[in-house]
Write a protein that holds these residues in place. Structure first.
Motif, PDB file in Angstrom:
ATOM      1  N   PRO A  85       0.722  -1.125   0.005  1.00  0.00           N
ATOM      2  CA  PRO A  85       0.040  -0.089   0.074  1.00  0.00           C
ATOM      3  C   PRO A  85       0.858   1.358  -0.020  1.00  0.00           C
ATOM      4  O   PRO A  85       1.818   1.370   0.746  1.00  0.00           O
ATOM      5  CB  PRO A  85      -0.764  -0.235   1.309  1.00  0.00           C
ATOM      6  N   GLY A  86       0.506   2.233  -0.801  1.00  0.00           N
ATOM      7  CA  GLY A  86       0.976   3.407  -0.878  1.00  0.00           C
ATOM      8  C   GLY A  86       2.341   3.514  -1.938  1.00  0.00           C
ATOM      9  O   GLY A  86       2.897   4.598  -2.229  1.00  0.00           O
ATOM     10  N   PHE A  87       2.725   2.200  -2.437  1.00  0.00           N
ATOM     11  CA  PHE A  87       3.824   2.272  -3.281  1.00  0.00           C
ATOM     12  C   PHE A  87       3.438   1.262  -4.596  1.00  0.00           C
ATOM     13  O   PHE A  87       4.063   1.478  -5.582  1.00  0.00           O
ATOM     14  CB  PHE A  87       4.999   1.743  -2.637  1.00  0.00           C
ATOM     15  N   GLY A  88       2.970   0.404  -4.244  1.00  0.00           N
ATOM     16  CA  GLY A  88       2.336  -0.624  -5.432  1.00  0.00           C
ATOM     17  C   GLY A  88       3.462  -1.641  -5.888  1.00  0.00           C
ATOM     18  O   GLY A  88       3.258  -2.594  -6.744  1.00  0.00           O
ATOM     19  N   ASP A  89       4.493  -1.811  -5.270  1.00  0.00           N
ATOM     20  CA  ASP A  89       5.619  -2.813  -5.368  1.00  0.00           C
ATOM     21  C   ASP A  89       5.340  -3.781  -4.703  1.00  0.00           C
ATOM     22  O   ASP A  89       4.697  -3.741  -3.690  1.00  0.00           O
ATOM     23  CB  ASP A  89       7.025  -2.104  -5.312  1.00  0.00           C
ATOM     24  N   THR A  90       5.890  -4.981  -5.186  1.00  0.00           N
ATOM     25  CA  THR A  90       5.668  -6.188  -4.578  1.00  0.00           C
ATOM     26  C   THR A  90       7.034  -6.704  -4.082  1.00  0.00           C
ATOM     27  O   THR A  90       8.141  -6.687  -4.325  1.00  0.00           O
ATOM     28  CB  THR A  90       4.897  -7.321  -5.291  1.00  0.00           C
TER      29      THR A  90
END
Length: 185
Positions: free
Chosen positions: A161-166
């Motif tokens: 959340p807040g960044f979209g990276d995994t």
């Protein structure tokens, strides 16, 4: 994992202190393979009355007798060997206290009927915070792990959340002060 993979930031630690804490960290994670109780107990204070663990199973364990009982319980019931791939994200050593943060991938291996041929059953993604003191539990100045907190990582493909990276995109153990791993085309 090699010691070169460690992204630690510490200001006051000697190379000997860092090496010993990293050795204890390796012993801890490798002792999880087959629940090697004698190897595991060497990492922690003896008698360990003040030791505290927040286990991956969600429950706390308050001393080494309880930790040994937990491992005996699992050792008698489990038919797998976990293979940890541990990535240290940060190590801070200040005087006689240190903390280490890491992420790990543990491939649970089931053993087949008598042949002991590995058959991958499950992969766990976990994170841990470990606290070390230069006190072996009897007051001698030897590093030991006095607390660990292990919890699950989110699914590898779940966006942060807040960044979209995994986690899958970043790679296990990634921290913002190192470049993102190269992606295969």
């Amino acid at each position: 994992m090699t010691d070169n993979d460690v992204q630690y930031m510490t200001r006051t630690a000697s190379a000997e202190d860092i090496d010993e804490i990293l050795r204890l960290n390796r012993e801890w994670w490798e002792s999880n393979i087959g629940y090697d109780i004698p190897r595991m107990t060497e990492v922690f204070p003896s008698p360990g009355e003040e030791y505290l663990m927040f286990n991956f199973n969600g429950h706390p364990y308050f001393n080494m007798r309880e930790k040994v009982a937990l491992w005996s319980y699992y050792r008698a019931r489990e038919d797998f060997v976990g293979r940890p791939d541990v990535r240290i994200m940060r190590l801070e050593v200040r005087g006689d206290t240190a903390w280490l943060a890491c992420e790990a991938r543990i491939d649970e291996i089931a053993l087949d009927d008598g042949e002991h041929a590995p058959d991958t059953r499950n992969t766990l993604l976990v994170r841990a915070t470990e606290i070390y003191h230069r006190d072996n539990g009897d007051g001698l100045p030897q590093w030991r792990m006095w607390h660990t907190h292990i919890s699950p990582l989110p699914p590898a493909d779940e966006p942060r959340p807040g960044f979209g990276d995994t986690t899958e995109q970043r790679g296990l153990g990634w921290v913002p002060w190192q470049p993102l791993p190269e992606r295969e085309a």
